[in-house]
Design an enzyme around this catalytic site. Structure first.
Site: not given
Ligand code: SF4
Length: 349
Positions: A78, A82, A85, A122, A153, A213, A285
């Site tokens: 990705c 974040c 993540c 999901c 989901c 959600c 949740r």
């Molecule tokens: S949480 Fe992870 S997968 Fe989702 S947008 Fe952020 S970096 Fe990408």
């Protein structure tokens, strides 16, 4: 215990006007102020739990827990950053980037989840925002899962209005898009998009008629006021989300937040309780990080009003308690899994 067999609470339950009343009056006053939410967090623990359980029983059957399964249909690589993540391409976490799964493989996984007792399925894809052709392929997955009698989901990143409509047409019941934390702390967690981007996607999802959600993550170094700010954002969405996943940070090596201080388990329970009080008809949740909580803290979370868990042995790319352990814990606590029909409203009260 029955719905109303608890003694009278000694602390006043905060009153907020329903979304419909706010809309009718045109008043800009939010349903919940930060101060009111902070006051909830500041309550003695037992009083807070008592209030949360009282609210819970006014709106939900007390022993009813929703089981939801989650499958990563497109893992890793990705472009977002974040800080929590392991799927962000720029972090060295050992997660290999994969392609979108084939329909038959997803269908098989959904079938297995259904056989294990899941009622909603999901599907998560590690995209910043899907392209229109990605949405077309996910729409095929949604149709296949829906055909198995499961509620559907998806969590695919930011959505444009026409993409949300296409997913709705394919039979998508819910879209997950978390606010993560308070707006004031957001830039400390992710810098590749803005808070408003999240809100815009939530708006597009709502406008398409898909249930929302949306929740957040606790334990990312946020201050207490940021926890209150996250709950205020969620509770003041009009209407507030049908599902509110509350995650405890899983500190994955290689992510910027890997060295965050662990969350005090009782503080986590408080967040659940405040979410329940401020969003009484939402499915709250227990999501990522449940594995670290242990049975006793999970039991407190259920007492605080959590009534949904992810079920199965994997949550996207981090661990989740084995399905059998979950079944054992629910049995020990006298809780039972929700087996609602597909596409019925989440609310059971
Ligand atoms: S949480 Fe992870 S997968 Fe989702 S947008 Fe952020 S970096 Fe990408």
């Amino acid at each position: 215990m029955g719905a109303n067999d608890l003694p009278t609470a000694t602390h006043t339950i905060a009153v907020h006007r329903p979304a419909s009343a706010r809309a009718a009056s045109g008043s800009p006053t939010p349903a919940w102020t930060i101060e009111a939410i902070e006051a909830l967090f500041d309550k003695p623990f037992m009083d807070l739990l008592f209030q949360a359980q009282t609210v819970h029983r006014q709106h939900w059957s007390a022993g009813d827990i929703e089981l939801a399964a989650l499958l990563s249909v497109k893992t890793g690589g990705c472009p977002e950053n974040c800080g929590y993540c392991p799927q962000a391409a720029e972090f060295d976490t050992g997660v290999q980037a994969g392609k979108l799964m084939a329909v038959e493989d997803v269908k098989r996984a959904a079938q297995a989840a259904r056989d294990a007792g899941a009622t909603r399925f999901c599907m998560g894809a590690a995209w910043r925002a899907p392209k229109d052709r990605d949405v077309e392929r996910v729409a095929e997955l949604v149709e296949a899962v829906k055909g198995l009698g499961l509620s559907t989901c998806a969590t695919l990143g930011m959505l444009e209005p026409q993409q949300a409509r296409a997913l709705k047409d394919a039979g998508l019941d819910y879209y997950n898009h978390n606010l993560d934390t308070a707006p004031e702390y957001y830039a400390d967690v992710v810098s590749t998009r803005a808070y408003q981007d999240r809100l815009d996607t939530l708006h597009n999802v709502r406008a398409a008629g898909i249930s929302v959600c949306c929740g957040g993550i606790i334990g990312m170094g946020e201050a207490p006021v940021h926890r209150a700010g996250l709950i205020a954002q969620l509770a003041n969405l009009d209407p507030y989300p049908e599902s509110v996943p509350i995650n405890s940070l899983v500190r994955v090596p290689g992510t910027p937040l890997a060295d965050s201080d662990p969350v005090d388990p009782l503080d986590f329970v408080r967040v659940i309780a405040v979410a329940r009080i401020t969003m009484p008809r939402a499915r709250v949740r227990l999501s990522a990080g449940r594995q670290q909580l242990g049975e006793a803290v999970q039991a407190l979370c259920f007492l605080a009003g959590a009534n949904s868990i992810f079920y199965g042995d994997k949550l996207l790319v981090t661990g989740n308690p084995e399905a059998q352990d979950d079944a054992r814990l629910l049995a020990k606590l006298g809780l039972s899994a929700t087996r609602t029909a597909v596409s019925t409203p989440e609310y059971t009260a």
